[in-house]
Design a protein around this motif. Structure first.
Motif, PDB file in Angstrom:
ATOM      1  N   ALA A   2       0.808  -1.222   0.000  1.00  0.00           N
ATOM      2  CA  ALA A   2       0.000   0.000   0.000  1.00  0.00           C
ATOM      3  C   ALA A   2       0.842   1.273   0.000  1.00  0.00           C
ATOM      4  O   ALA A   2       0.398   2.313  -0.500  1.00  0.00           O
ATOM      5  N   THR A   3       2.064   1.198   0.551  1.00  0.00           N
ATOM      6  CA  THR A   3       2.852   2.425   0.753  1.00  0.00           C
ATOM      7  C   THR A   3       4.221   2.400   0.082  1.00  0.00           C
ATOM      8  O   THR A   3       4.889   3.443   0.029  1.00  0.00           O
ATOM      9  N   SER A   4       4.685   1.245  -0.365  1.00  0.00           N
ATOM     10  CA  SER A   4       6.029   1.046  -0.921  1.00  0.00           C
ATOM     11  C   SER A   4       7.132   1.160   0.133  1.00  0.00           C
ATOM     12  O   SER A   4       8.314   1.105  -0.192  1.00  0.00           O
ATOM     13  N   VAL A   5       6.752   1.295   1.397  1.00  0.00           N
ATOM     14  CA  VAL A   5       7.730   1.268   2.491  1.00  0.00           C
ATOM     15  C   VAL A   5       8.034  -0.199   2.790  1.00  0.00           C
ATOM     16  O   VAL A   5       7.106  -1.006   2.964  1.00  0.00           O
ATOM     17  N   PRO A   6       9.325  -0.591   2.841  1.00  0.00           N
ATOM     18  CA  PRO A   6       9.676  -2.009   3.015  1.00  0.00           C
ATOM     19  C   PRO A   6       9.028  -2.650   4.242  1.00  0.00           C
ATOM     20  O   PRO A   6       8.837  -2.001   5.277  1.00  0.00           O
ATOM     21  N   SER A   7       8.713  -3.919   4.099  1.00  0.00           N
ATOM     22  CA  SER A   7       8.078  -4.655   5.191  1.00  0.00           C
ATOM     23  C   SER A   7       8.905  -4.613   6.469  1.00  0.00           C
ATOM     24  O   SER A   7       8.356  -4.568   7.578  1.00  0.00           O
ATOM     25  N   GLY A   8      10.252  -4.645   6.312  1.00  0.00           N
ATOM     26  CA  GLY A   8      11.121  -4.633   7.484  1.00  0.00           C
ATOM     27  C   GLY A   8      10.924  -3.398   8.338  1.00  0.00           C
ATOM     28  O   GLY A   8      11.036  -3.456   9.576  1.00  0.00           O
ATOM     29  N   ILE A   9      10.625  -2.262   7.704  1.00  0.00           N
ATOM     30  CA  ILE A   9      10.377  -1.031   8.462  1.00  0.00           C
ATOM     31  C   ILE A   9       9.113  -1.173   9.297  1.00  0.00           C
ATOM     32  O   ILE A   9       9.069  -0.773  10.468  1.00  0.00           O
ATOM     33  N   TRP A  10       8.082  -1.740   8.692  1.00  0.00           N
ATOM     34  CA  TRP A  10       6.828  -1.916   9.436  1.00  0.00           C
ATOM     35  C   TRP A  10       6.997  -2.894  10.590  1.00  0.00           C
ATOM     36  O   TRP A  10       6.465  -2.668  11.686  1.00  0.00           O
ATOM     37  N   ILE A  11       7.748  -3.969  10.359  1.00  0.00           N
ATOM     38  CA  ILE A  11       7.995  -4.927  11.448  1.00  0.00           C
ATOM     39  C   ILE A  11       8.781  -4.245  12.572  1.00  0.00           C
ATOM     40  O   ILE A  11       8.522  -4.483  13.760  1.00  0.00           O
TER      41      ILE A  11
END
Length: 246
Positions: A211-220
């Motif tokens: 949805a945001t193109s921000v890497p999954s690792g950042i969200w984790i």
């Protein structure tokens, strides 16, 4: 309850401050052990994990409602999966509701621990009963009603049948169990990204990336930060009790 008035009086009394429960360091260690027993072994997690999933999905639902989205429904399943469906024209609002799943069990756990140790345990449990009852409006499957109904029955029994001090003790145990559950779910999420990438479509972090193109690792990492912060908040009063018993 012998009348609606007495029912209401008992329920409203739960939201008043009560005596702080006298929790010793030994009891606190037993509470920590009980939390681990609820959240780690597979047999107990089979049941307690359903409450953790319901809390996770309620986090999505509350975030959706507070960001102006149309909440279509919540589905809870007996395999510990769940789905919250909301509609929004705003990508930011959709990402906001997607984010507040994994952190919420930890935030709720910290709130329960703090409430239980400060004389607000009955209020926390009664408020939970209200939230769970309101969520019935959005449930869309039988398993969801069964899981939520069981949780309402448990919180209702504590509110109307247990003495306030006992409810305070129960709030602490429940809070610690939710905190442990939040860590368990974070570990499971990380394993999906590291070892089971065929299941990425089940990951909130991956959906946020899409949805945001921000890497999954950042969200984790953000999930982990909020869970760690919740543990820190809950741990402060716990440390004080352990020091007193040392």
């Amino acid at each position: 309850m012998d009348s609606p008035a007495s029912f209401w009086n008992t329920f409203s009394a739960a939201f008043t401050h009560t005596n702080v429960p006298n929790i010793t360091w030994a009891e606190l260690l037993l509470s920590l052990a009980a939390a681990v027993v609820l959240s780690i072994p597979r047999r107990s997690w089979r049941y307690f994990g359903l409450l953790a999933t319901a809390t996770h999905e309620l986090g999505h639902a509350f975030a959706a409602l507070t960001s102006g989205q149309r909440l279509s429904g919540i589905r809870l399943r007996l395999d510990h999966s769940g789905t919250t469906t909301a509609y929004s024209r705003s990508r930011l609002a959709a990402a906001w509701s997607c984010f507040w799943g994994y952190p919420v069990p930890a935030l709720a756990g910290a709130a329960f621990v703090w409430s239980g140790l400060n004389g607000w345990g009955p209020a926390a449990v009664a408020a939970s009963a209200l939230v769970l009852t309101a969520s019935l409006l959005f449930l869309r499957n039988l398993a969801g009603f069964a899981i939520t109904g069981a949780a309402i029955a448990a919180t209702g029994a504590l509110t109307f049948l247990a003495p306030p001090t006992a409810v305070g003790h129960a709030a602490v145990i429940l809070g610690l169990a939710l905190l442990v559950a939040a860590v368990r779910d974070l570990v499971k999420l990380t394993q999906v990204h590291l070892r089971h990438r065929d299941r990425l479509n089940t990951s909130d972090a991956y959906l946020l990336y899409r949805a945001t193109s921000v890497p999954s690792g950042i969200w984790i990492a953000l999930f982990t930060l909020l869970v760690a912060g919740s543990w820190l908040v809950a741990w402060q009063p716990i440390v004080e009790i352990l020091r007193q018993g040392a």
